[in-house]
Write an enzyme that holds these catalytic residues in place. Structure first.
Site, PDB file in Angstrom:
ATOM      1  N   ARG A 149      -6.419  -0.620  -5.507  1.00 34.44           N
ATOM      2  CA  ARG A 149      -7.779  -0.171  -6.046  1.00 34.44           C
ATOM      3  C   ARG A 149      -7.538   0.178  -7.585  1.00 34.44           C
ATOM      4  NH1 ARG A 149      -7.657   2.839  -0.972  1.00 34.44           N
ATOM      5  NH2 ARG A 149      -9.320   2.201   0.469  1.00 34.44           N
ATOM      6  N   HIS A 249     -12.164  -5.640  -9.405  1.00 39.69           N
ATOM      7  CA  HIS A 249     -11.938  -5.313  -7.960  1.00 39.69           C
ATOM      8  C   HIS A 249     -11.799  -6.429  -7.299  1.00 39.69           C
ATOM      9  CE1 HIS A 249     -12.051  -2.688  -4.628  1.00 39.69           C
ATOM     10  NE2 HIS A 249     -13.103  -3.449  -4.009  1.00 39.69           N
ATOM     11  N   HIS A 283      -7.334   1.443   4.133  1.00 42.14           N
ATOM     12  CA  HIS A 283      -8.176   1.243   4.932  1.00 42.14           C
ATOM     13  C   HIS A 283      -8.145   2.642   6.178  1.00 42.14           C
ATOM     14  CE1 HIS A 283      -9.736  -3.016   3.544  1.00 42.14           C
ATOM     15  NE2 HIS A 283     -10.006  -1.957   2.508  1.00 42.14           N
TER      16      HIS A 283
END
Length: 318
Positions: A149, A249, A283
């Protein structure tokens, strides 16, 4: 039973935010919206949540673009909090889900090819002063090869980049998750070169522990790459007629999509390996990673072909 006061609702909201943060939620935009709702209630000296008040706040001073969606997202914040408040005091109403619905939307990703990444890094290297170009080029390169990220790269400190062992330590990221990302030797070499350039540029004057620093010798701010990215897209000749608008992103989307595509092409058991990719990307669970299967038509086709084979539809060869 005494009617709750507006300040009691504010205390309840702060306690709720603290509790959820303790469970690992960042709640950046959520807390901003909830506190806005609490201020709205305090201005009216109201301590009990009602559907009427919640809807009024959701529509109050919302941006004019995409009003229905914005209203729905704002009301959803109140609905989530109201469930908690109602469990403590049933006088708090929970706004029904069919009022101002906010369907989940995801922006379509732009999938970069290798040549586009190279062009963007070259364009970034051309930024002036020279050190700004070095920082931006290395920043983009790291995003493209790790799938991190952008916020994680911004937060990197010197101690997080272990070039001796070829690892990046991502500490306390989204949902308070930490992980290690292995680096290819070529990436280690580039990062080592940037670290040397960084030390020369700081010249012993910088006190920041940030790995990526800007020309003012402090941490590379999150606004900086966003500010320069349109200029880099233009310099690299990357236009997207009929395609999603390229974003920083999207390097993460590109990384995940390519990984999945390679697995399908190599005949890997993608379903079994999905938790590995989920862990690598940081995640919470694999279902967040499965969305990347829609990244490209090729990937969707490979997934559909694998599913068709596994189901062995009638008329197909066993």
């Amino acid at each position: 039973m005494k009617k709750p006061q507006a300040n009691e609702l504010a205390e309840l909201a702060e306690g709720y935010l603290q509790m959820r943060r303790g469970l690992g939620f960042k709640l950046v935009s959520f807390s901003t919206a909830l506190r806005s709702f609490v201020r709205f209630m305090q201005e009216r000296d109201e301590g009990v949540i009602t559907t009427v008040l919640a809807v009024q706040w959701a529509k109050d001073e919302a941006p004019r673009s995409e009003l229905a969606y914005t209203w729905g997202r704002r009301l959803m914040v109140v609905r989530i909090f109201a469930r908690h408040a109602n469990a403590i005091d049933p006088r708090h109403e929970i706004p029904p889900a069919d009022i101002l619905p906010a369907p989940t939307r995801r922006s379509l990703p732009y999938i970069y090819d290798d040549l586009e990444v190279v062009k963007l890094m070259r364009a970034a290297s051309g930024l002036r002063p020279l050190f700004r170009g070095m920082t931006m080029s290395t920043f983009i390169g790291l995003l493209s090869v790790t799938g991190m990220r952008t916020s994680e790269v911004h937060r990197l400190n010197l101690e997080d980049v272990d070039l001796d062992h070829g690892l990046i330590h991502v500490v306390d990221s989204k949902f308070n998750k930490s992980r290690e990302i292995p680096l290819h030797p070529s990436t280690v070499e580039v990062l080592a070169g940037y670290r040397r350039d960084r030390e020369r540029y700081l010249g012993g004057q910088g006190k920041t522990t940030a790995f990526f620093v800007n020309v003012r010798k402090v941490r590379f701010k999150e606004q900086s790459p966003t500010q320069y990215f349109p200029e880099l897209l233009a310099a690299a000749g990357i236009a997207a007629p009929g395609r999603p608008r390229p974003r920083l992103h999207d390097f993460r989307h590109t990384f995940a999509t390519r990984t999945l595509t390679d697995w399908y092409r190599n005949g890997e058991n993608v379903e079994a390996m999905m938790p590995v990719l989920s862990t690598y990307l940081g995640h919470v669970d694999p279902k967040s990673t499965f969305w990347y299967l829609t990244g490209t038509l090729e990937l969707m086709g490979l997934a559909a072909e694998r599913l068709s084979t596994s189901l062995n539809y009638p008329g197909e060869q066993p």
